[in-house]
Design an enzyme around this catalytic site. Structure first.
Site, short mmCIF file in Angstrom:
data_model
loop_
_atom_site.label_atom_id
_atom_site.label_comp_id
_atom_site.label_asym_id
_atom_site.label_seq_id
_atom_site.Cartn_x
_atom_site.Cartn_y
_atom_site.Cartn_z
N PRO A 126 0.80 -1.24 0.00
CA PRO A 126 0.00 0.00 0.00
C PRO A 126 0.83 1.29 0.00
O PRO A 126 0.58 2.19 -0.81
CB PRO A 126 -0.83 -0.11 1.28
CG PRO A 126 -0.88 -1.57 1.60
CD PRO A 126 0.42 -2.13 1.10
N LYS B 155 5.72 8.89 -11.72
CA LYS B 155 4.37 8.53 -11.24
C LYS B 155 3.73 9.70 -10.47
O LYS B 155 2.57 10.04 -10.71
CB LYS B 155 4.48 7.29 -10.34
CG LYS B 155 3.22 6.88 -9.62
CD LYS B 155 2.24 6.17 -10.51
CE LYS B 155 0.96 5.83 -9.73
NZ LYS B 155 -0.12 5.36 -10.56
P1 NAD Z 1 -4.34 -3.18 -1.67
O1 NAD Z 1 -4.53 -2.54 -0.35
O2 NAD Z 1 -5.50 -3.77 -2.38
O3 NAD Z 1 -3.23 -4.35 -1.56
C1 NAD Z 1 -2.09 -4.27 -0.75
C2 NAD Z 1 -1.77 -5.69 -0.28
O4 NAD Z 1 -0.58 -5.64 0.49
C3 NAD Z 1 -2.86 -6.27 0.62
O5 NAD Z 1 -3.25 -7.54 0.13
C4 NAD Z 1 -2.19 -6.37 1.99
O6 NAD Z 1 -2.63 -7.47 2.76
C5 NAD Z 1 -0.74 -6.53 1.58
N1 NAD Z 1 0.19 -6.16 2.65
C6 NAD Z 1 0.22 -5.06 3.42
N2 NAD Z 1 1.26 -5.11 4.28
C7 NAD Z 1 1.89 -6.28 4.04
C8 NAD Z 1 3.01 -6.92 4.61
N3 NAD Z 1 3.70 -6.35 5.60
N4 NAD Z 1 3.37 -8.11 4.13
C9 NAD Z 1 2.67 -8.70 3.15
N5 NAD Z 1 1.59 -8.15 2.56
C10 NAD Z 1 1.22 -6.95 3.01
O7 NAD Z 1 -3.64 -2.07 -2.58
P2 NAD Z 1 -3.59 -2.01 -4.18
O8 NAD Z 1 -4.79 -1.32 -4.71
O9 NAD Z 1 -3.21 -3.37 -4.69
O10 NAD Z 1 -2.37 -0.99 -4.39
C11 NAD Z 1 -1.03 -1.39 -4.21
C12 NAD Z 1 -0.13 -0.23 -4.63
O11 NAD Z 1 -0.38 0.09 -6.01
C13 NAD Z 1 -0.38 1.06 -3.84
O12 NAD Z 1 0.85 1.67 -3.59
C14 NAD Z 1 -1.25 1.90 -4.78
O13 NAD Z 1 -1.09 3.30 -4.57
C15 NAD Z 1 -0.71 1.48 -6.14
N6 NAD Z 1 -1.67 1.61 -7.26
C16 NAD Z 1 -2.96 1.25 -7.10
C17 NAD Z 1 -3.85 1.40 -8.18
C18 NAD Z 1 -5.30 1.00 -8.05
O14 NAD Z 1 -6.09 1.37 -8.93
N7 NAD Z 1 -5.68 0.27 -7.02
C19 NAD Z 1 -3.38 1.91 -9.41
C20 NAD Z 1 -2.03 2.22 -9.54
C21 NAD Z 1 -1.17 2.07 -8.46
#
Ligand code: NAD
Length: 298
Positions: A66, A171
């Site tokens: 995240p 980004k």
């Molecule tokens: P999300 O919250 O759906 O997924 C994050 C995952 O990381 C979760 O499954 C969580 O359990 C896991 N996690 C957290 N801490 C952890 C740890 N210590 N060890 C193992 N796993 C851990 O977030 P997302 O939407 O997949 O986004 C991820 C990244 O991508 C973010 O930085 C976000 O800004 C970026 N992003 C998201 C989008 C979007 O549309 N969702 C688009 C572009 C970029």
């Protein structure tokens, strides 16, 4: 290739699935068991801890977490990746974090002997599922070249942006502009409609005139103008207001450190902060147009 994947959320889950589909052998870890189970069903192997994943025989580890605090704890923590991984394993962080944190983690990896790329993405959950993400990559050219075939299994446009941290720089700059252009489009659409224009006619004029931008011609915030846009489905799905707010925080923090004014970026951050504070954090970021409706539904 034997790949470790850590962080199987909305983005990481489908990205890891695409790697499995491309024939890679994945070892995965996430704090969420259902997220891990989904990958195991697809053919991946689960690791019980970050240390176990680091110590398995993977050649490359990808993380999709995240925010910066998660990335720092996963890489730099006592039970984190760098404490256990062999120096020959390549590392890629695809989370969106501030460039300074990305450079700090890369410097620690480099000190440990590991090559590391920052490779944040654009394209949302749809792009992650379809394997059409854009990757903005910072790091050494040779490391970028080596990672390219793996990134191509998850994305369509893979761009080397320069040294470590530059992927995150690209980004934050892009997303700050997106926030500003969305607010501008919302303001112009609402002005025109309140003065008597039909929203579709106005959008058509803007989109063939000099005001055209992605926020107006692909993701128009006015309801009913574009069937495919979140505005036409109650601002559900898409890119959440709170995620945009997070990215604006990264841009303004980075600007502070670079002593570079981001006047409109800071204003956009305040507008999104206001909108989120009104309980709209989960709505798509184009719902910012509601600020102009004085609270009435668009
Ligand atoms: P999300 O919250 O759906 O997924 C994050 C995952 O990381 C979760 O499954 C969580 O359990 C896991 N996690 C957290 N801490 C952890 C740890 N210590 N060890 C193992 N796993 C851990 O977030 P997302 O939407 O997949 O986004 C991820 C990244 O991508 C973010 O930085 C976000 O800004 C970026 N992003 C998201 C989008 C979007 O549309 N969702 C688009 C572009 C970029």
């Amino acid at each position: 290739m034997k790949i470790g994947f850590l962080g199987l959320g909305n983005m990481g889950g489908p990205m890891a699935l695409n790697l499995v589909k491309a024939g890679h052998q994945l070892t995965v870890f996430d704090l969420s068991k259902p997220a891990v189970d989904q990958l195991v069903e697809a053919g991946a192997t689960a690791a019980d801890t970050i240390a176990a994943l680091a110590k398995s025989d993977v050649e490359l580890i990808i993380t999709m977490l995240p925010a910066a605090q998660h990335v720092k704890s996963v890489y730099l923590g006592d039970e984190g990746l760098l404490a256990h991984v062999s120096p020959k394993v390549r590392l890629i962080d695809s989370s969106t974090i501030d460039p300074m944190s990305a450079r700090e983690v890369e410097a620690a990896a480099s000190k440990h002997g590991n090559l590391m790329l920052d490779a944040p993405v654009s394209g949302g959950t749809g792009g992650a599922a379809a394997g059409t993400l854009t990757f903005m990559v910072g790091g050494e050219q040779a490391d970028f070249d080596a990672a390219l075939p793996v990134l191509q299994a998850m994305g369509k446009n893979i761009v080397h942006c320069g040294p470590a941290g530059n992927g995150q720089v690209a980004k934050v700059a892009n997303n700050m502009l997106l926030a500003i252009s969305m607010i501008g489009t919302a303001e112009a659409m609402n002005l025109g409609v309140s003065l008597g224009m039909d929203p579709k006619v106005l959008a058509g004029i803007i989109n063939t005139s000099s005001g055209r931008c992605w926020s107006s011609d692909t993701y128009n915030p006015y309801p009913g103008v574009m069937d495919s846009a979140p505005a036409s489905r109650g601002y559900s799905g898409g890119f959440g207001t709170d995620l945009m707010l997070k990215d604006l925080g990264l841009a303004t923090d980075a600007a502070k450190q670079a002593r570079q004014p981001v006047i409109l970026g800071a204003l956009a951050q305040q507008l999104y902060q206001t909108f989120s504070g009104q309980g709209n954090g989960a709505l798509d970021f184009s719902a910012i147009i509601k600020l102009y409706a004085g609270g009435k539904d668009e």
